[in-house]
Write an enzyme that holds these catalytic residues in place. Structure first.
Site, PDB file in Angstrom:
ATOM      1  N   CYS A  93      48.084  42.175  34.647  1.00  0.00           N
ATOM      2  CA  CYS A  93      46.763  42.587  35.151  1.00  0.00           C
ATOM      3  C   CYS A  93      46.769  42.744  36.672  1.00  0.00           C
ATOM      4  O   CYS A  93      45.766  42.463  37.346  1.00  0.00           O
ATOM      5  CB  CYS A  93      45.659  41.618  34.738  1.00  0.00           C
ATOM      6  SG  CYS A  93      45.409  41.536  32.973  1.00  0.00           S
ATOM      7  N   HIS A 129      44.167  40.147  40.826  1.00  0.00           N
ATOM      8  CA  HIS A 129      44.076  40.397  39.384  1.00  0.00           C
ATOM      9  C   HIS A 129      43.038  41.513  39.182  1.00  0.00           C
ATOM     10  O   HIS A 129      42.097  41.634  39.966  1.00  0.00           O
ATOM     11  CB  HIS A 129      43.597  39.099  38.734  1.00  0.00           C
ATOM     12  CG  HIS A 129      43.592  39.083  37.246  1.00  0.00           C
ATOM     13  ND1 HIS A 129      42.579  39.630  36.490  1.00  0.00           N
ATOM     14  CD2 HIS A 129      44.473  38.555  36.357  1.00  0.00           C
ATOM     15  CE1 HIS A 129      42.836  39.443  35.208  1.00  0.00           C
ATOM     16  NE2 HIS A 129      43.980  38.800  35.098  1.00  0.00           N
ATOM     17  N   ASP A 182      39.025  33.596  44.227  1.00  0.00           N
ATOM     18  CA  ASP A 182      39.399  33.566  42.818  1.00  0.00           C
ATOM     19  C   ASP A 182      40.353  32.381  42.652  1.00  0.00           C
ATOM     20  O   ASP A 182      41.516  32.442  43.060  1.00  0.00           O
ATOM     21  CB  ASP A 182      40.071  34.896  42.458  1.00  0.00           C
ATOM     22  CG  ASP A 182      40.645  34.895  41.051  1.00  0.00           C
ATOM     23  OD1 ASP A 182      40.677  33.823  40.407  1.00  0.00           O
ATOM     24  OD2 ASP A 182      41.073  35.977  40.591  1.00  0.00           O
ATOM     25  N   LYS A 185      42.466  27.797  31.644  1.00  0.00           N
ATOM     26  CA  LYS A 185      43.705  27.710  32.435  1.00  0.00           C
ATOM     27  C   LYS A 185      43.875  26.313  33.027  1.00  0.00           C
ATOM     28  O   LYS A 185      44.833  26.048  33.744  1.00  0.00           O
ATOM     29  CB  LYS A 185      43.693  28.758  33.549  1.00  0.00           C
ATOM     30  CG  LYS A 185      43.792  30.199  33.015  1.00  0.00           C
ATOM     31  CD  LYS A 185      43.809  31.181  34.152  1.00  0.00           C
ATOM     32  CE  LYS A 185      43.468  32.592  33.727  1.00  0.00           C
ATOM     33  NZ  LYS A 185      44.585  33.294  33.116  1.00  0.00           N
ATOM     34  N   GLN A 239      44.124  30.537  39.343  1.00  0.00           N
ATOM     35  CA  GLN A 239      45.486  29.988  39.290  1.00  0.00           C
ATOM     36  C   GLN A 239      45.688  28.832  40.262  1.00  0.00           C
ATOM     37  O   GLN A 239      46.814  28.401  40.499  1.00  0.00           O
ATOM     38  CB  GLN A 239      46.517  31.091  39.592  1.00  0.00           C
ATOM     39  CG  GLN A 239      46.505  32.245  38.617  1.00  0.00           C
ATOM     40  CD  GLN A 239      47.015  31.869  37.221  1.00  0.00           C
ATOM     41  OE1 GLN A 239      47.633  30.827  37.022  1.00  0.00           O
ATOM     42  NE2 GLN A 239      46.733  32.716  36.245  1.00  0.00           N
TER      43      GLN A 239
HETATM   44  N1  PMP Z   1      42.162  35.936  38.317  1.00  0.00           N
HETATM   45  C1  PMP Z   1      43.401  35.463  38.179  1.00  0.00           C
HETATM   46  C2  PMP Z   1      44.214  35.188  39.413  1.00  0.00           C
HETATM   47  C3  PMP Z   1      43.916  35.233  36.912  1.00  0.00           C
HETATM   48  O1  PMP Z   1      45.167  34.766  36.771  1.00  0.00           O
HETATM   49  C4  PMP Z   1      43.116  35.499  35.774  1.00  0.00           C
HETATM   50  C5  PMP Z   1      43.645  35.283  34.381  1.00  0.00           C
HETATM   51  N2  PMP Z   1      44.931  35.792  34.162  1.00  0.00           N
HETATM   52  C6  PMP Z   1      41.826  35.974  35.969  1.00  0.00           C
HETATM   53  C7  PMP Z   1      41.385  36.182  37.255  1.00  0.00           C
HETATM   54  C8  PMP Z   1      40.918  36.263  34.826  1.00  0.00           C
HETATM   55  O2  PMP Z   1      40.607  35.091  34.135  1.00  0.00           O
HETATM   56  P1  PMP Z   1      39.814  35.143  32.757  1.00  0.00           P
HETATM   57  O3  PMP Z   1      40.526  36.149  31.901  1.00  0.00           O
HETATM   58  O4  PMP Z   1      39.911  33.749  32.231  1.00  0.00           O
HETATM   59  O5  PMP Z   1      38.421  35.548  33.065  1.00  0.00           O
END
Ligand code: PMP
Length: 407
Positions: free
Chosen positions: A365, A124, A201, A227, A204
């Site tokens: 993203c 991401h 990270d 999430k 997910q």
């Molecule tokens: N890493 C991953 C794998 C994600 O899916 C996301 C959210 N789509 C993020 C980081 C960022 O999370 P946040 O916007 O809640 O900080």
């Protein structure tokens, strides 16, 4: 719960009873954020009705009530991810905040010119850009683990990227675009052979897979509350005590100090050293209710149910003419990204929305990943504990309708 009672689970999420464009909502954008159960919604009201006060400061009753509730979340998070110590749990505003904190504080202490940071091709943006910024600042180099056409990490390429110049490996547990579950335990073990710490990270993974940071031997593990059925604006950075002690604070301000003099400030102990300023108290407290809710249903039950649903959805989508699934690893969780031949993902998403089906479209993203597959974006259906086979059937019908309109 002795069996997976999908009806009572769905009844706990009031938004699932609503309609969109006159159709029952089919919410399949859980990778972006999950819906909240009544237990969390009520806890938010309860906080502002009965507990609202600042934390870690006041001697008065309410401040103590709020502080105790806030600290209960830290305890619950510690158990949820099996951390060794409560002070290894740093409350953040989310995954992005956690990664930026580590890249900045660890980077300041340990990364210098000529060093290398390893990430993967499926990260991401929030696990790319902070490391890129650090590399620019320090004159270090960002290295990227390539992926196969199935969307799996090339582990032999990873092995050959490891060397003594590497100062950090930062990879996602589960890809938000492909759904691939990465072999993070193996990734960590290999990095540790070179003494290199690893940040996982877990954005997910945390709501789908039981996480044990000690069994993984992760050095850092980050995730977001929103999430995992909790409120927006709260997240967690788990860091091994050893690293957190060695890292300088992130921001300066209230709460992160033991003593302030104009000549010199003495920083607070862990985890408060990394928690400057008033946090999102309400979200921090109510994250505990989300964790309780997951624990009540049982994360293993959730995992089994979602795996079954993912299999069902994969088969159903594969049977639709013109669909190409991006991310075909055998090790997947909760996410199906696909393209409908000849149709732009955005157009598909708009038609699905008209039919009440919420999916995400675009690059999610993960622009470099889109480049890797030479595609502009995908349509992404991402599932949560409350989705059903009937909803997948509705998705499939909606896609067929979109195909008939667009192609
Ligand atoms: N890493 C991953 C794998 C994600 O899916 C996301 C959210 N789509 C993020 C980081 C960022 O999370 P946040 O916007 O809640 O900080």
């Amino acid at each position: 719960m002795t069996h997976y009672d999908i009806h009572s689970i769905r009844a706990d999420f009031p938004i699932l009873k609503t309609t969109v464009n006159g159709k029952p909502l089919v919410y399949l954008d859980n990778g972006a954020t999950t819906q909240k159960p009544l237990a969390v919604i009520n806890a938010i009201t309860d906080y502002y009705t009965l507990k609202n006060s600042n934390v870690h400061r006041g001697v008065h009753h309410l401040s103590q009530v709020a502080t105790d509730a806030y600290e209960i979340t830290r305890k619950k998070v510690k158990h949820y991810i099996n951390a060794a110590h409560e002070h290894e749990i740093v409350m953040t505003s989310g995954t992005t905040h956690g990664i930026n904190l580590v890249s900045s504080c660890y980077g300041k202490q340990f990364v210098k010119a000529g060093d290398e940071i390893i990430i993967s091709a499926m990260e991401h943006h929030s696990n790319i850009v902070p490391w890129q910024m650090l590399c620019e600042e320090r004159n270090a180099t960002l290295k990227v683990i390539p992926i196969s056409d199935d969307g799996e990490l090339d582990m032999s390429a990873y092995r050959s990227l490891l060397n003594d110049r590497v100062k950090m490996v930062a990879v996602t547990y589960v890809s938000n675009t492909l759904g691939t579950i990465n072999p993070v335990k193996e990734i960590i073990k290999l990095a540790h052979e070179y003494g290199v710490p690893v940040l996982i990270d877990g954005a997910q993974a945390i709501q789908h897979i039981a996480v044990d940071v000690q069994a993984l031997d992760a050095d850092f593990f980050v995730f977001s509350g929103h999430k995992m059925y909790g409120p927006t604006g709260v997240g967690v950075l788990y860091g091994k005590e050893k690293w957190l002690e060695l890292m300088p604070p992130y921001q300066g301000g209230g709460d992160m100090i033991k003593e302030v003099k104009f000549e010199k400030t003495i920083y607070n102990e862990l985890p408060f050293k990394f928690e400057a300023g008033t946090p999102n108290i309400e979200a921090g407290i109510c994250l505990a209710n989300a964790i309780d809710y997951i624990n009540e249903v049982g994360l293993n039950n959730i995992s089994l149910y979602e795996t079954e649903l993912l299999k069902y959805a994969t088969k159903a989508l594969n049977d639709v003419e013109g669909i190409r699934i991006i991310g075909t690893s055998q090790e997947k969780s909760s996410v199906i990204s696909f393209l409908l031949d000849g149709a732009h993902p955005y157009d598909v998403g708009v038609i699905l929305d008209k039919l009440g089906v919420a999916v995400r479209t675009g690059h999610h993203c993960t622009q470099p990943l889109m480049e890797r597959f030479a595609i502009p974006g995908t349509v992404r259906a991402s599932i949560a504990m409350y989705n059903t086979k009937e909803e997948i059937d509705t998705l499939v019908l909606a896609i067929k309708k979109a195909a008939s309109m667009l192609l």
